[in-house]
Design a protein around this motif. Structure first.
Motif, PDB file in Angstrom:
ATOM      1  N   ALA A 257       0.808  -1.218   0.000  1.00 59.95           N
ATOM      2  CA  ALA A 257       0.000   0.000   0.000  1.00 59.95           C
ATOM      3  C   ALA A 257       0.842   1.269   0.000  1.00 59.95           C
ATOM      4  O   ALA A 257       2.000   1.289   0.422  1.00 59.95           O
ATOM      5  CB  ALA A 257      -0.926   0.002   1.210  1.00 59.95           C
ATOM      6  N   ASP A 258       0.205   2.350  -0.467  1.00 59.38           N
ATOM      7  CA  ASP A 258       0.764   3.700  -0.379  1.00 59.38           C
ATOM      8  C   ASP A 258       0.033   4.539   0.660  1.00 59.38           C
ATOM      9  O   ASP A 258       0.550   5.573   1.096  1.00 59.38           O
ATOM     10  CB  ASP A 258       0.661   4.406  -1.736  1.00 59.38           C
ATOM     11  CG  ASP A 258       1.490   3.716  -2.802  1.00 59.38           C
ATOM     12  OD1 ASP A 258       2.719   3.863  -2.773  1.00 59.38           O
ATOM     13  OD2 ASP A 258       0.904   3.022  -3.649  1.00 59.38           O
ATOM     14  N   PHE A 259      -1.156   4.092   1.040  1.00 64.83           N
ATOM     15  CA  PHE A 259      -1.998   4.853   1.957  1.00 64.83           C
ATOM     16  C   PHE A 259      -3.019   3.877   2.531  1.00 64.83           C
ATOM     17  O   PHE A 259      -3.325   2.858   1.906  1.00 64.83           O
ATOM     18  CB  PHE A 259      -2.714   5.984   1.213  1.00 64.83           C
ATOM     19  CG  PHE A 259      -3.218   7.104   2.094  1.00 64.83           C
ATOM     20  CD1 PHE A 259      -2.462   8.249   2.284  1.00 64.83           C
ATOM     21  CD2 PHE A 259      -4.448   7.020   2.729  1.00 64.83           C
ATOM     22  CE1 PHE A 259      -2.914   9.288   3.090  1.00 64.83           C
ATOM     23  CE2 PHE A 259      -4.918   8.037   3.541  1.00 64.83           C
ATOM     24  CZ  PHE A 259      -4.144   9.181   3.720  1.00 64.83           C
ATOM     25  N   ALA A 260      -3.539   4.186   3.731  1.00 65.91           N
ATOM     26  CA  ALA A 260      -4.522   3.309   4.366  1.00 65.91           C
ATOM     27  C   ALA A 260      -5.701   4.107   4.886  1.00 65.91           C
ATOM     28  O   ALA A 260      -5.551   5.272   5.289  1.00 65.91           O
ATOM     29  CB  ALA A 260      -3.880   2.537   5.514  1.00 65.91           C
ATOM     30  N   ILE A 261      -6.865   3.474   4.864  1.00 69.43           N
ATOM     31  CA  ILE A 261      -8.033   3.952   5.609  1.00 69.43           C
ATOM     32  C   ILE A 261      -8.285   2.908   6.685  1.00 69.43           C
ATOM     33  O   ILE A 261      -8.458   1.722   6.376  1.00 69.43           O
ATOM     34  CB  ILE A 261      -9.287   4.092   4.727  1.00 69.43           C
ATOM     35  CG1 ILE A 261      -9.059   5.074   3.592  1.00 69.43           C
ATOM     36  CG2 ILE A 261     -10.475   4.548   5.573  1.00 69.43           C
ATOM     37  CD1 ILE A 261     -10.263   5.197   2.661  1.00 69.43           C
ATOM     38  N   CYS A 262      -8.329   3.329   7.962  1.00 73.77           N
ATOM     39  CA  CYS A 262      -8.417   2.345   9.036  1.00 73.77           C
ATOM     40  C   CYS A 262      -8.857   3.000  10.337  1.00 73.77           C
ATOM     41  O   CYS A 262      -8.922   4.229  10.447  1.00 73.77           O
ATOM     42  CB  CYS A 262      -7.057   1.673   9.246  1.00 73.77           C
ATOM     43  SG  CYS A 262      -5.718   2.837   9.560  1.00 73.77           S
ATOM     44  N   ARG A 263      -9.181   2.172  11.323  1.00 74.80           N
ATOM     45  CA  ARG A 263      -9.422   2.638  12.674  1.00 74.80           C
ATOM     46  C   ARG A 263      -8.087   3.087  13.284  1.00 74.80           C
ATOM     47  O   ARG A 263      -7.014   2.864  12.707  1.00 74.80           O
ATOM     48  CB  ARG A 263     -10.043   1.532  13.526  1.00 74.80           C
ATOM     49  CG  ARG A 263     -11.446   1.104  13.096  1.00 74.80           C
ATOM     50  CD  ARG A 263     -12.448   2.221  13.222  1.00 74.80           C
ATOM     51  NE  ARG A 263     -13.836   1.758  13.103  1.00 74.80           N
ATOM     52  CZ  ARG A 263     -14.842   2.551  12.822  1.00 74.80           C
ATOM     53  NH1 ARG A 263     -14.644   3.863  12.646  1.00 74.80           N
ATOM     54  NH2 ARG A 263     -16.073   2.077  12.735  1.00 74.80           N
ATOM     55  N   SER A 264      -8.155   3.688  14.474  1.00 77.29           N
ATOM     56  CA  SER A 264      -6.934   4.193  15.092  1.00 77.29           C
ATOM     57  C   SER A 264      -6.724   3.610  16.480  1.00 77.29           C
ATOM     58  O   SER A 264      -6.518   4.331  17.459  1.00 77.29           O
ATOM     59  CB  SER A 264      -6.942   5.723  15.142  1.00 77.29           C
ATOM     60  OG  SER A 264      -8.153   6.232  15.689  1.00 77.29           O
ATOM     61  N   GLY A 265      -6.790   2.266  16.558  1.00 75.40           N
ATOM     62  CA  GLY A 265      -6.363   1.597  17.769  1.00 75.40           C
ATOM     63  C   GLY A 265      -4.882   1.845  18.000  1.00 75.40           C
ATOM     64  O   GLY A 265      -4.132   2.180  17.066  1.00 75.40           O
ATOM     65  N   ALA A 266      -4.443   1.678  19.222  1.00 78.30           N
ATOM     66  CA  ALA A 266      -3.053   1.995  19.560  1.00 78.30           C
ATOM     67  C   ALA A 266      -2.063   1.173  18.734  1.00 78.30           C
ATOM     68  O   ALA A 266      -1.059   1.703  18.243  1.00 78.30           O
ATOM     69  CB  ALA A 266      -2.827   1.758  21.051  1.00 78.30           C
ATOM     70  N   MET A 267      -2.333  -0.134  18.566  1.00 74.24           N
ATOM     71  CA  MET A 267      -1.408  -0.977  17.808  1.00 74.24           C
ATOM     72  C   MET A 267      -1.376  -0.575  16.345  1.00 74.24           C
ATOM     73  O   MET A 267      -0.310  -0.542  15.719  1.00 74.24           O
ATOM     74  CB  MET A 267      -1.799  -2.448  17.941  1.00 74.24           C
ATOM     75  CG  MET A 267      -1.572  -3.055  19.306  1.00 74.24           C
ATOM     76  SD  MET A 267       0.173  -3.035  19.827  1.00 74.24           S
ATOM     77  CE  MET A 267       0.908  -4.102  18.596  1.00 74.24           C
ATOM     78  N   THR A 268      -2.527  -0.265  15.773  1.00 74.75           N
ATOM     79  CA  THR A 268      -2.569   0.140  14.369  1.00 74.75           C
ATOM     80  C   THR A 268      -1.765   1.415  14.158  1.00 74.75           C
ATOM     81  O   THR A 268      -0.964   1.511  13.220  1.00 74.75           O
ATOM     82  CB  THR A 268      -4.023   0.359  13.913  1.00 74.75           C
ATOM     83  OG1 THR A 268      -4.743  -0.864  14.030  1.00 74.75           O
ATOM     84  CG2 THR A 268      -4.071   0.828  12.467  1.00 74.75           C
ATOM     85  N   CYS A 269      -1.964   2.399  15.015  1.00 71.54           N
ATOM     86  CA  CYS A 269      -1.215   3.657  14.894  1.00 71.54           C
ATOM     87  C   CYS A 269       0.284   3.402  15.001  1.00 71.54           C
ATOM     88  O   CYS A 269       1.078   3.962  14.239  1.00 71.54           O
ATOM     89  CB  CYS A 269      -1.661   4.643  15.963  1.00 71.54           C
ATOM     90  SG  CYS A 269      -3.338   5.281  15.745  1.00 71.54           S
ATOM     91  N   ALA A 270       0.681   2.555  15.932  1.00 71.37           N
ATOM     92  CA  ALA A 270       2.104   2.275  16.121  1.00 71.37           C
ATOM     93  C   ALA A 270       2.697   1.539  14.929  1.00 71.37           C
ATOM     94  O   ALA A 270       3.813   1.841  14.486  1.00 71.37           O
ATOM     95  CB  ALA A 270       2.301   1.454  17.396  1.00 71.37           C
ATOM     96  N   GLU A 271       1.964   0.571  14.395  1.00 67.09           N
ATOM     97  CA  GLU A 271       2.477  -0.190  13.255  1.00 67.09           C
ATOM     98  C   GLU A 271       2.620   0.685  12.016  1.00 67.09           C
ATOM     99  O   GLU A 271       3.639   0.632  11.314  1.00 67.09           O
ATOM    100  CB  GLU A 271       1.561  -1.379  12.965  1.00 67.09           C
ATOM    101  CG  GLU A 271       1.651  -2.481  14.012  1.00 67.09           C
ATOM    102  CD  GLU A 271       0.829  -3.709  13.666  1.00 67.09           C
ATOM    103  OE1 GLU A 271       1.000  -4.722  14.370  1.00 67.09           O
ATOM    104  OE2 GLU A 271       0.032  -3.651  12.701  1.00 67.09           O
ATOM    105  N   LEU A 272       1.620   1.504  11.721  1.00 65.20           N
ATOM    106  CA  LEU A 272       1.695   2.341  10.523  1.00 65.20           C
ATOM    107  C   LEU A 272       2.819   3.352  10.641  1.00 65.20           C
ATOM    108  O   LEU A 272       3.511   3.646   9.658  1.00 65.20           O
ATOM    109  CB  LEU A 272       0.360   3.047  10.277  1.00 65.20           C
ATOM    110  CG  LEU A 272      -0.846   2.156   9.944  1.00 65.20           C
ATOM    111  CD1 LEU A 272      -2.005   2.988   9.423  1.00 65.20           C
ATOM    112  CD2 LEU A 272      -0.488   1.087   8.931  1.00 65.20           C
ATOM    113  N   ALA A 273       3.011   3.918  11.831  1.00 61.97           N
ATOM    114  CA  ALA A 273       4.114   4.859  12.016  1.00 61.97           C
ATOM    115  C   ALA A 273       5.459   4.153  11.843  1.00 61.97           C
ATOM    116  O   ALA A 273       6.382   4.683  11.225  1.00 61.97           O
ATOM    117  CB  ALA A 273       4.024   5.515  13.387  1.00 61.97           C
TER     118      ALA A 273
END
Length: 365
Positions: A257-273
């Motif tokens: 991916a180049d971009f994501a649409i997703c929820r912002s759970g703590a793990m998701t935010c940490a992984e994407l960063a």
């Protein structure tokens, strides 16, 4: 550093949001100290018996004690339940001869920390969410060893280290893996790819908005990798719009991916960063604003967008997202800003702290 077989008990059960960082920390600890004896505490009430044994760690069960956030009749029953859980947790600590207890919040953290305090064992706390849970708020008063996902987490004695993540995420080179990842999902190797996901259970709002914008995305040359969740379905008869119910190894989805649409759970935010993937975060509307707070640091840094659940529509994707998806320079800039907020070494950093604490409190031989 002396890394002789520390005996560590990790307490972070019930939800994946507590279990995953606990297990990632355990993996990091074992990489630094292969002889470490690690035991996990959990309950039968959550995902503990499914997720923890799968990661290869012994699991000991204690009675769950949800701590009421408000004064209700349930609060009156809490002391008796808590005593029983503390007693059971203490028996486990004695049995494994624990040298340090590391709490990650959730139903098992409070009794584990209280049992450790009774035995004068060192206690380490990690809080993944911007808004700390009741267990960690209480436990933070018992120890100076408190570590958090972000400087924005307000806990006594808190030190920001990030959230422990899997090596598959922290070691991911998105650009180097991109072509193989796209082949894995049957996506064209060229052009922008939008990842759509509502997490392991899916999200109706996100699914509907992305599906409704499919024609506009296709017309703009944007490919879509849409992970719907196992209980959701999205109809798509276009090879440029790939629909899957679940992806087990998310590092490949991130790489494609180049971009994501997703929820912002703590793990998701940490992984994407950690992998530098920019996103449009759509916080769950019914968690007291917790997910909005989780997304705050990367949004403030310019590495992500924030959109309310009620505002995420096909029209929003067309008007707000398409101009970004079709602008390689803007995607690259957002990726760099997202990456700057990440902490891919959080697991190792936390493990080093725990090893040092265990060494300082090791009984003389």
């Amino acid at each position: 550093m002396d890394t002789r077989a520390p005996r560590v008990v990790v307490a972070g059960g019930h939800s994946a949001g507590h279990i995953e960082p606990a297990m990632n920390f355990a993996d990091a600890l074992r990489r630094l100290a292969p002889a470490a004896e690690i035991t996990a505490l959990g309950t039968v009430r959550g995902l503990d018996t499914t997720l923890i044994p799968a990661r290869g760690y012994p699991l000991e069960l204690i009675p769950p004690v949800p701590l009421p956030r408000k004064a209700t009749w349930a609060l009156l029953r809490t002391p008796a339940r808590l005593r029983d859980s503390i007693r059971t947790a203490g028996a486990v600590l004695d049995q494994v001869q624990a040298g340090v207890v590391v709490g990650f919040g959730g139903y098992v953290a409070a009794p584990a920390c209280l049992a450790a305090r009774q035995r004068r064992l060192p206690i380490v706390i990690h809080e993944a969410n911007i808004r700390p849970g009741a267990a960690n708020r209480m436990a933070a008063w018992m120890t100076p060893h408190v570590y958090t996902a972000s400087p924005d987490v307000r806990l006594k004695n808190g030190t920001a280290v990030g959230i422990p993540l899997r090596p598959a995420i922290t070691g991911l080179d998105r650009l180097a893996t991109r072509e193989a990842a796209r082949r894995r999902f049957g996506l064209d190797p060229d052009g922008p790819v939008l990842l759509v996901t509502g997490g392991s259970q899916g999200a109706t709002t996100i699914n509907a908005a992305a599906a409704g914008a499919a024609a506009a995305l296709r017309a703009a040359g944007v490919r879509v990798l849409h992970i719907t969740g196992p209980q959701h379905t999205v109809e798509a008869d276009d090879p440029s719009y790939v629909v899957l119910p679940f992806v087990d190894e998310m590092q490949y989805a991130y790489a494609a991916a180049d971009f994501a649409i997703c929820r912002s759970g703590a793990m998701t935010c940490a992984e994407l960063a950690a992998v530098g993937l920019p996103a449009a975060f759509v916080p769950l509307p019914d968690r007291g604003g917790e997910q909005r707070l989780n997304a705050g640091p990367v949004v403030s840094a310019g590495g992500a967008l924030l959109v309310d659940d009620a505002d995420l529509t096909p029209a929003w994707i067309e008007s707000a997202l398409l101009p970004i998806l079709t602008d390689p320079a803007r995607l690259a800039a957002m990726s760099a800003r997202a990456s700057a907020t990440g902490a891919p070494d959080a697991g190792i950093v936390l493990a080093r702290h725990v090893l040092a604490i265990a060494q300082r409190h090791r009984p003389a031989r």
